[in-house]
Design an enzyme around this catalytic site. Structure first.
Site, PDB file in Angstrom:
ATOM      1  N   LYS A 264      -6.743  -4.904  -5.094  1.00  0.00           N
ATOM      2  CA  LYS A 264      -5.439  -5.114  -4.470  1.00  0.00           C
ATOM      3  C   LYS A 264      -5.161  -6.607  -4.294  1.00  0.00           C
ATOM      4  O   LYS A 264      -4.073  -7.095  -4.597  1.00  0.00           O
ATOM      5  CB  LYS A 264      -5.382  -4.410  -3.106  1.00  0.00           C
TER       6      LYS A 264
ATOM      7  N   ASP B  11      -2.086  -0.546   5.889  1.00  0.00           N
ATOM      8  CA  ASP B  11      -2.545  -0.029   7.185  1.00  0.00           C
ATOM      9  C   ASP B  11      -4.052   0.069   7.296  1.00  0.00           C
ATOM     10  O   ASP B  11      -4.584   0.233   8.393  1.00  0.00           O
ATOM     11  CB  ASP B  11      -1.952   1.363   7.424  1.00  0.00           C
TER      12      ASP B  11
ATOM     13  N   ASP C  40      -0.372   5.103   0.763  1.00  0.00           N
ATOM     14  CA  ASP C  40      -0.696   6.140   1.741  1.00  0.00           C
ATOM     15  C   ASP C  40      -0.650   5.608   3.171  1.00  0.00           C
ATOM     16  O   ASP C  40      -1.230   4.563   3.482  1.00  0.00           O
ATOM     17  CB  ASP C  40      -2.090   6.712   1.458  1.00  0.00           C
TER      18      ASP C  40
ATOM     19  N   ASN D 175      -9.017  -1.495   3.432  1.00  0.00           N
ATOM     20  CA  ASN D 175      -8.990  -1.960   2.042  1.00  0.00           C
ATOM     21  C   ASN D 175      -7.732  -2.769   1.727  1.00  0.00           C
ATOM     22  O   ASN D 175      -7.582  -3.284   0.617  1.00  0.00           O
ATOM     23  CB  ASN D 175      -9.128  -0.783   1.065  1.00  0.00           C
TER      24      ASN D 175
ATOM     25  N   ASP E  58       0.856  -1.177   0.000  1.00  0.00           N
ATOM     26  CA  ASP E  58       0.000   0.000   0.000  1.00  0.00           C
ATOM     27  C   ASP E  58       0.904   1.242   0.000  1.00  0.00           C
ATOM     28  O   ASP E  58       2.078   1.163   0.383  1.00  0.00           O
ATOM     29  CB  ASP E  58      -0.881  -0.045   1.252  1.00  0.00           C
TER      30      ASP E  58
ATOM     31  N   GLU F  14      -1.704  10.859   3.613  1.00  0.00           N
ATOM     32  CA  GLU F  14      -2.799  10.439   2.750  1.00  0.00           C
ATOM     33  C   GLU F  14      -2.898  11.500   1.658  1.00  0.00           C
ATOM     34  O   GLU F  14      -3.264  12.653   1.924  1.00  0.00           O
ATOM     35  CB  GLU F  14      -4.116  10.344   3.526  1.00  0.00           C
TER      36      GLU F  14
END
Length: 299
Positions: free
Chosen positions: A223, A246, A91, A249, A89, A98
């Site tokens: 993802k 984190d 952000d 999603n 991931d 973010e």
């Protein structure tokens, strides 16, 4: 079967004292001498647990025995820890910010947008409609501000370059997969050294953000699908894959990976992932694979 408990602290203030290691060894059944991976920053303790033991249970017991020391504890099989695929991931994982929140700050809506982002990352609301709502609030913003945000606000998470460089040097393929935007993942992926990046496309018209995003939105399912696709492309077993994130999603890909790591994550994610890193930086993901300081490339 031999297991290993990896103890990791933040490189900025190593916390692996002799007392911390002794306290951990006292909890781990059949423990052997600790092997230091990096001075007072990371070490691993081999041990031989009973057949019916709980990995998360013993991790929690060791953490409790450390009495609040800022040390991460991850238990896994000693064999087969080095991974050949890494999916990350972006952000609040590979970068500290973010991106959509920083864009919203340009139109005076950061607090509002950040609140929506937080709820989506906690899994309280669905990611896709939340993204559409936040993108809609950016309508009319000059696309040129992306360069300003990248230059002035985006900071790479410590250890990220070393993580990617070391894994690539040892034959792994690396992919940055984000629910954010290509305008950011392209430059960030290049800065860190990822082999590829995938994310969402913001629509731009006459140099302004149109307030819409290309469909289908890359979210949780995409993802997970990316990890599976890359795993199959390189003919890897699930155990040879590593994912980090984190937010809610990220849960699908963290569960699908051989080792899914919740990095300074939301509570729901930290509770569900195979491993959690609450104190260390991104080099922690190298120590989990058994890399020593001497083997780490700085990137």
């Amino acid at each position: 079967m031999v297991y290993v408990a990896t103890l990791i602290s933040n490189p900025a203030h190593g916390a692996l004292t002799r007392e911390v290691i002794s306290a951990a060894r006292a909890i781990l059944p059949g423990s052997d001498e600790a092997a230091h991976l990096d001075g007072d920053i990371a070490a691993e303790i081999p041990f031989d647990p009973p057949a019916d033991f709980s990995i998360h249970g013993i991790e929690d017991t060791v953490r409790a025995a450390l009495q609040g020391a800022p040390v991460d504890v991850v238990v896994q099989l000693a064999a087969g820890r080095r991974k050949r695929l890494f999916v990350a991931d972006m952000d609040s994982t590979m970068i500290a910010q973010e991106c959509i929140d920083e864009l919203a700050d340009m139109v005076g809506l950061k607090a509002h947008v950040a609140a929506i982002t937080e709820r989506a990352m906690r899994g309280e609301i669905e990611f896709e409609p939340a993204l559409r709502e936040r993108v809609g609030l950016l309508k009319g913003l000059s696309a040129s501000v992306v360069d300003d945000v990248l230059r002035e606000r985006i900071r790479l998470t410590p250890g990220g370059k070393a993580l990617v460089a070391t894994m690539k040097a040892n034959g792994a393929y690396t992919a940055l997969v984000s629910g954010g935007f290509t305008l950011f993942t392209g430059p960030v992926g290049a800065m860190i050294g990822f082999d590829e990046d995938r994310s969402n496309v913001l629509h731009v018209a006459d140099g302004l953000l149109a307030g819409t995003v290309a469909e289908p939105i890359l979210g949780r399912d995409a993802k997970t699908a990316t990890l599976i696709e890359l795993r199959d492309r390189f003919h890897l077993s699930p155990s040879e894959t590593l994912a980090v994130g984190d937010g809610a999603n990220d849960l699908g890909m963290l569960g699908e990976a051989g080792l899914g790591v919740a990095f300074h994550a939301k509570p729901k994610v930290a509770a569900a992932a195979h491993a959690r890193i609450d104190h260390g930086d991104l080099t922690a993901l190298l120590y989990l694979q058994g890399y020593t300081r001497e083997e780490i490339r700085e990137g």
